[in-house]
Design a protein around this motif. Structure first.
Motif, PDB file in Angstrom:
ATOM      1  N   HIS A  26      12.781  18.083  38.845  1.00 37.81           N
ATOM      2  CA  HIS A  26      13.105  19.000  39.935  1.00 37.81           C
ATOM      3  C   HIS A  26      12.400  18.550  41.209  1.00 37.81           C
ATOM      4  O   HIS A  26      11.559  19.242  41.750  1.00 37.81           O
ATOM      5  CB  HIS A  26      12.700  20.435  39.588  1.00 37.81           C
ATOM      6  CG  HIS A  26      13.368  20.956  38.376  1.00 37.81           C
ATOM      7  ND1 HIS A  26      12.879  22.017  37.670  1.00 37.81           N
ATOM      8  CD2 HIS A  26      14.489  20.571  37.719  1.00 37.81           C
ATOM      9  CE1 HIS A  26      13.669  22.268  36.634  1.00 37.81           C
ATOM     10  NE2 HIS A  26      14.649  21.394  36.654  1.00 37.81           N
ATOM     11  N   GLU A  27      12.777  17.381  41.670  1.00 37.73           N
ATOM     12  CA  GLU A  27      12.174  16.817  42.874  1.00 37.73           C
ATOM     13  C   GLU A  27      12.656  17.599  44.091  1.00 37.73           C
ATOM     14  O   GLU A  27      13.857  17.720  44.324  1.00 37.73           O
ATOM     15  CB  GLU A  27      12.561  15.354  42.991  1.00 37.73           C
ATOM     16  CG  GLU A  27      11.867  14.653  44.123  1.00 37.73           C
ATOM     17  CD  GLU A  27      12.198  13.178  44.124  1.00 37.73           C
ATOM     18  OE1 GLU A  27      11.272  12.386  44.062  1.00 37.73           O
ATOM     19  OE2 GLU A  27      13.400  12.840  44.182  1.00 37.73           O
ATOM     20  N   MET A  28      11.716  18.143  44.832  1.00 38.84           N
ATOM     21  CA  MET A  28      12.061  18.973  45.985  1.00 38.84           C
ATOM     22  C   MET A  28      11.579  18.282  47.257  1.00 38.84           C
ATOM     23  O   MET A  28      10.447  18.453  47.674  1.00 38.84           O
ATOM     24  CB  MET A  28      11.440  20.356  45.836  1.00 38.84           C
ATOM     25  CG  MET A  28      11.962  21.110  44.632  1.00 38.84           C
ATOM     26  SD  MET A  28      11.118  22.654  44.346  1.00 38.84           S
ATOM     27  CE  MET A  28       9.599  22.087  43.600  1.00 38.84           C
ATOM     28  N   ASP A  29      12.455  17.506  47.881  1.00 38.50           N
ATOM     29  CA  ASP A  29      12.112  16.827  49.119  1.00 38.50           C
ATOM     30  C   ASP A  29      12.734  17.576  50.300  1.00 38.50           C
ATOM     31  O   ASP A  29      13.295  18.667  50.139  1.00 38.50           O
ATOM     32  CB  ASP A  29      12.552  15.365  49.074  1.00 38.50           C
ATOM     33  CG  ASP A  29      14.051  15.212  48.846  1.00 38.50           C
ATOM     34  OD1 ASP A  29      14.789  16.224  48.897  1.00 38.50           O
ATOM     35  OD2 ASP A  29      14.494  14.074  48.615  1.00 38.50           O
ATOM     36  N   ILE A  65      13.560  29.155  48.250  1.00 37.32           N
ATOM     37  CA  ILE A  65      13.051  28.462  47.074  1.00 37.32           C
ATOM     38  C   ILE A  65      11.678  29.027  46.715  1.00 37.32           C
ATOM     39  O   ILE A  65      10.793  29.102  47.567  1.00 37.32           O
ATOM     40  CB  ILE A  65      12.907  26.941  47.333  1.00 37.32           C
ATOM     41  CG1 ILE A  65      14.210  26.341  47.842  1.00 37.32           C
ATOM     42  CG2 ILE A  65      12.390  26.233  46.097  1.00 37.32           C
ATOM     43  CD1 ILE A  65      15.348  26.367  46.876  1.00 37.32           C
ATOM     44  N   LEU A  66      11.519  29.413  45.450  1.00 41.95           N
ATOM     45  CA  LEU A  66      10.214  29.826  44.938  1.00 41.95           C
ATOM     46  C   LEU A  66       9.852  28.851  43.829  1.00 41.95           C
ATOM     47  O   LEU A  66      10.454  28.871  42.752  1.00 41.95           O
ATOM     48  CB  LEU A  66      10.243  31.258  44.392  1.00 41.95           C
ATOM     49  CG  LEU A  66       8.976  31.736  43.698  1.00 41.95           C
ATOM     50  CD1 LEU A  66       7.793  31.734  44.653  1.00 41.95           C
ATOM     51  CD2 LEU A  66       9.184  33.123  43.118  1.00 41.95           C
ATOM     52  N   ALA A  89      19.190  24.000  51.009  1.00 39.00           N
ATOM     53  CA  ALA A  89      18.981  25.394  50.620  1.00 39.00           C
ATOM     54  C   ALA A  89      18.885  26.294  51.848  1.00 39.00           C
ATOM     55  O   ALA A  89      19.529  27.344  51.915  1.00 39.00           O
ATOM     56  CB  ALA A  89      17.721  25.517  49.771  1.00 39.00           C
ATOM     57  N   LYS A  90      18.106  25.895  52.819  1.00 33.83           N
ATOM     58  CA  LYS A  90      17.909  26.699  54.027  1.00 33.83           C
ATOM     59  C   LYS A  90      19.220  26.908  54.778  1.00 33.83           C
ATOM     60  O   LYS A  90      19.496  28.000  55.280  1.00 33.83           O
ATOM     61  CB  LYS A  90      16.880  26.033  54.931  1.00 33.83           C
ATOM     62  CG  LYS A  90      16.515  26.850  56.134  1.00 33.83           C
ATOM     63  CD  LYS A  90      15.423  26.167  56.939  1.00 33.83           C
ATOM     64  CE  LYS A  90      15.083  27.021  58.146  1.00 33.83           C
ATOM     65  NZ  LYS A  90      14.030  26.426  58.963  1.00 33.83           N
ATOM     66  N   PRO A 117      20.925  36.627  51.370  1.00 37.39           N
ATOM     67  CA  PRO A 117      19.932  35.639  50.952  1.00 37.39           C
ATOM     68  C   PRO A 117      19.850  35.566  49.427  1.00 37.39           C
ATOM     69  O   PRO A 117      20.074  36.556  48.734  1.00 37.39           O
ATOM     70  CB  PRO A 117      18.622  36.164  51.539  1.00 37.39           C
ATOM     71  CG  PRO A 117      18.865  37.589  51.857  1.00 37.39           C
ATOM     72  CD  PRO A 117      20.337  37.758  52.055  1.00 37.39           C
ATOM     73  N   ILE A 118      19.541  34.389  48.921  1.00 40.02           N
ATOM     74  CA  ILE A 118      19.450  34.158  47.481  1.00 40.02           C
ATOM     75  C   ILE A 118      18.078  33.582  47.179  1.00 40.02           C
ATOM     76  O   ILE A 118      17.600  32.698  47.908  1.00 40.02           O
ATOM     77  CB  ILE A 118      20.552  33.191  47.030  1.00 40.02           C
ATOM     78  CG1 ILE A 118      21.902  33.873  47.199  1.00 40.02           C
ATOM     79  CG2 ILE A 118      20.336  32.722  45.602  1.00 40.02           C
ATOM     80  CD1 ILE A 118      23.070  32.959  47.062  1.00 40.02           C
ATOM     81  N   LEU A 119      17.444  34.069  46.126  1.00 38.13           N
ATOM     82  CA  LEU A 119      16.155  33.543  45.688  1.00 38.13           C
ATOM     83  C   LEU A 119      16.396  32.599  44.518  1.00 38.13           C
ATOM     84  O   LEU A 119      16.937  32.985  43.489  1.00 38.13           O
ATOM     85  CB  LEU A 119      15.213  34.672  45.269  1.00 38.13           C
ATOM     86  CG  LEU A 119      13.854  34.232  44.731  1.00 38.13           C
ATOM     87  CD1 LEU A 119      13.076  33.481  45.800  1.00 38.13           C
ATOM     88  CD2 LEU A 119      13.076  35.449  44.246  1.00 38.13           C
ATOM     89  N   PHE A 120      15.982  31.348  44.670  1.00 33.94           N
ATOM     90  CA  PHE A 120      16.123  30.326  43.642  1.00 33.94           C
ATOM     91  C   PHE A 120      14.728  30.030  43.106  1.00 33.94           C
ATOM     92  O   PHE A 120      13.874  29.507  43.811  1.00 33.94           O
ATOM     93  CB  PHE A 120      16.749  29.064  44.243  1.00 33.94           C
ATOM     94  CG  PHE A 120      17.010  27.965  43.259  1.00 33.94           C
ATOM     95  CD1 PHE A 120      18.100  28.037  42.401  1.00 33.94           C
ATOM     96  CD2 PHE A 120      16.184  26.859  43.190  1.00 33.94           C
ATOM     97  CE1 PHE A 120      18.357  27.017  41.495  1.00 33.94           C
ATOM     98  CE2 PHE A 120      16.434  25.840  42.291  1.00 33.94           C
ATOM     99  CZ  PHE A 120      17.515  25.920  41.434  1.00 33.94           C
TER     100      PHE A 120
END
Length: 101
Positions: free
Chosen positions: A62-65, A79-80, A72-73, A51-54
């Motif tokens: 940084h639009e996160m839709d 995502i943090l 990412a999943k 797993p990677i923490l971004f």
């Protein structure tokens, strides 16, 4: 991110693991962030699919839709998203101890 519309050919090494983009304002845009994030996902994977923490700030570009989170999943990237203006909390020593110097 390079300010301007052209990049000097000497600045490009031919390494496809690097991504260079231009924008006349020099600031990140939503489309450039998506291009960078897709590039990041391509190169960040390990052999063991760890797993990677971004960690991401709240920049408007940084639009996160849903598409962002689904990509990412699918690659085991968590995502943090940081809240607005967290500098005083994240850099407490700088603002608490050294601000008086």
């Amino acid at each position: 991110m390079c300010k301007g519309t052209e990049i000097c050919s000497k600045s490009i090494s031919g390494d496809d693991s690097a991504l260079i983009a231009c924008n006349s304002s020099g600031y990140m845009r939503k489309d450039l962030f998506r291009q960078w994030f897709d590039h990041f996902l391509k190169w960040v994977r390990t052999k063991h699919n760890d797993p990677i923490l971004f960690i991401i700030d709240n920049c408007a570009a940084h639009e996160m839709d849903a598409d962002f989170y689904n990509k990412a999943k699918a690659l085991n990237v968590e995502i943090l998203a940081l809240p607005p203006n967290p500098t005083h909390v994240l850099q407490a020593v700088r603002y608490g101890c050294f601000s008086v110097i």
